[in-house]
Design a protein around this motif. Sequence first.
Motif, PDB file in Angstrom:
ATOM      1  N   PHE A  45       0.860  -1.172   0.000  1.00 47.48           N
ATOM      2  CA  PHE A  45       0.000   0.000   0.000  1.00 47.48           C
ATOM      3  C   PHE A  45       0.904   1.232   0.000  1.00 47.48           C
ATOM      4  O   PHE A  45       1.658   1.465   0.949  1.00 47.48           O
ATOM      5  CB  PHE A  45      -0.882  -0.018   1.252  1.00 47.48           C
ATOM      6  CG  PHE A  45      -1.937   1.045   1.322  1.00 47.48           C
ATOM      7  CD1 PHE A  45      -3.270   0.727   1.087  1.00 47.48           C
ATOM      8  CD2 PHE A  45      -1.628   2.353   1.664  1.00 47.48           C
ATOM      9  CE1 PHE A  45      -4.266   1.695   1.185  1.00 47.48           C
ATOM     10  CE2 PHE A  45      -2.613   3.326   1.762  1.00 47.48           C
ATOM     11  CZ  PHE A  45      -3.937   2.996   1.518  1.00 47.48           C
ATOM     12  N   THR A  46       0.832   2.004  -1.077  1.00 45.10           N
ATOM     13  CA  THR A  46       1.604   3.242  -1.175  1.00 45.10           C
ATOM     14  C   THR A  46       0.636   4.411  -1.117  1.00 45.10           C
ATOM     15  O   THR A  46      -0.281   4.511  -1.938  1.00 45.10           O
ATOM     16  CB  THR A  46       2.416   3.303  -2.477  1.00 45.10           C
ATOM     17  OG1 THR A  46       3.313   2.184  -2.528  1.00 45.10           O
ATOM     18  CG2 THR A  46       3.215   4.593  -2.560  1.00 45.10           C
ATOM     19  N   ALA A  47       0.815   5.278  -0.129  1.00 42.73           N
ATOM     20  CA  ALA A  47      -0.053   6.449   0.035  1.00 42.73           C
ATOM     21  C   ALA A  47       0.587   7.656  -0.631  1.00 42.73           C
ATOM     22  O   ALA A  47       1.716   8.018  -0.317  1.00 42.73           O
ATOM     23  CB  ALA A  47      -0.282   6.724   1.511  1.00 42.73           C
ATOM     24  N   LEU A  48      -0.136   8.250  -1.573  1.00 42.98           N
ATOM     25  CA  LEU A  48       0.297   9.486  -2.221  1.00 42.98           C
ATOM     26  C   LEU A  48      -0.437  10.623  -1.520  1.00 42.98           C
ATOM     27  O   LEU A  48      -1.630  10.838  -1.737  1.00 42.98           O
ATOM     28  CB  LEU A  48      -0.046   9.452  -3.710  1.00 42.98           C
ATOM     29  CG  LEU A  48       0.335  10.687  -4.532  1.00 42.98           C
ATOM     30  CD1 LEU A  48       1.850  10.858  -4.578  1.00 42.98           C
ATOM     31  CD2 LEU A  48      -0.235  10.577  -5.946  1.00 42.98           C
ATOM     32  N   VAL A  49       0.267  11.333  -0.654  1.00 39.67           N
ATOM     33  CA  VAL A  49      -0.362  12.297   0.243  1.00 39.67           C
ATOM     34  C   VAL A  49      -0.083  13.724  -0.212  1.00 39.67           C
ATOM     35  O   VAL A  49       1.066  14.085  -0.505  1.00 39.67           O
ATOM     36  CB  VAL A  49       0.159  12.114   1.691  1.00 39.67           C
ATOM     37  CG1 VAL A  49      -0.574  13.060   2.641  1.00 39.67           C
ATOM     38  CG2 VAL A  49      -0.019  10.673   2.134  1.00 39.67           C
ATOM     39  N   GLY A  50      -1.145  14.510  -0.272  1.00 41.51           N
ATOM     40  CA  GLY A  50      -0.986  15.914  -0.632  1.00 41.51           C
ATOM     41  C   GLY A  50      -2.317  16.622  -0.572  1.00 41.51           C
ATOM     42  O   GLY A  50      -3.370  15.995  -0.685  1.00 41.51           O
ATOM     43  N   GLN A  51      -2.268  17.934  -0.404  1.00 37.97           N
ATOM     44  CA  GLN A  51      -3.495  18.708  -0.356  1.00 37.97           C
ATOM     45  C   GLN A  51      -4.124  18.797  -1.745  1.00 37.97           C
ATOM     46  O   GLN A  51      -3.519  18.428  -2.752  1.00 37.97           O
ATOM     47  CB  GLN A  51      -3.201  20.103   0.184  1.00 37.97           C
ATOM     48  CG  GLN A  51      -2.312  20.926  -0.728  1.00 37.97           C
ATOM     49  CD  GLN A  51      -1.700  22.104  -0.007  1.00 37.97           C
ATOM     50  OE1 GLN A  51      -0.706  21.958   0.670  1.00 37.97           O
ATOM     51  NE2 GLN A  51      -2.308  23.273  -0.147  1.00 37.97           N
ATOM     52  N   ASN A  52      -5.346  19.275  -1.802  1.00 38.54           N
ATOM     53  CA  ASN A  52      -5.997  19.489  -3.088  1.00 38.54           C
ATOM     54  C   ASN A  52      -5.166  20.465  -3.911  1.00 38.54           C
ATOM     55  O   ASN A  52      -4.741  21.511  -3.410  1.00 38.54           O
ATOM     56  CB  ASN A  52      -7.409  20.047  -2.883  1.00 38.54           C
ATOM     57  CG  ASN A  52      -8.329  19.043  -2.209  1.00 38.54           C
ATOM     58  OD1 ASN A  52      -8.131  17.834  -2.320  1.00 38.54           O
ATOM     59  ND2 ASN A  52      -9.327  19.530  -1.498  1.00 38.54           N
TER      60      ASN A  52
END
Length: 268
Positions: A45-52
């Motif tokens: 599971f790779t989470a690509l995290v970032g704001q809109n």
Amino acid sequence: MTIAPQSRAPVAPSEPALSVTGVTHTFGARKALDDVTLEAPRGAFTALVGQNGAGKTTLFSLITRLYDNRSGTIRVLGHDVRRDPAAALSQLGVVFQSRTLDLELTVLQNLLYHAALHGIGRREAKERAYVALRRVSLEGRAKDRVRALSGGQMRRVEIARALLHQPSLLLLDEPTTGLDIGSRRTLIEEVRRLIDEDGIGVLWATHLVDEIEVADRVVVLHKGRVMADGTVDELRARAGAEDVGAAFLAVVGADDAEGVVLARRASA
């Protein structure tokens, strides 16, 4: 019932599910992605995290060939999406941020239509559809119109649809948007179970850091650039932070973290 996978070219065991190298993309004068490089391993599971507005949806559009990547390379199980798009996309299942089910068709009809687009015969498609619906605990809703489902159930149908052609990589773009807490938890558990049981690689784009577990790989995308890439422990150690939310703040700056939910989890 086990359905035999479609015939595909062999892939080296060391090949990641997704490899993005040096990808830049602009819209006129605005640079949406700037030299983005990342990997999503198989069976993880790779989470690509970032704001809109960070560039997550633009990246997904490039991976799925909705946009053409004119710089850098994108490979799905070793297949270049520009040079060999058919082979690359055959390994790819996608759940977009905007729901794309036909509300007036039944759940099964939606799945059969998608299977036909992949060249799967009707008899096999029906078998695969019921298998996929069982995987997401919705086999009893196959003949219901999609309009009658809850938001969380619709998302699970979209995951079942994405699994019909037996992909090795699953992309999910903000899949829990608009769902209640219970539906979010159920959806995440279903996806993680797919990883454990099938070894599928998952790239999960989100602005909700409480969806990340300790064992996950995390890629922080901010204003079109990869600011951090590694395990949760590596991210916390580099930032000198006690949890993922605090690590995100340290990486992007507190003033730039607007829109990212930094709720803490006891496990993180």
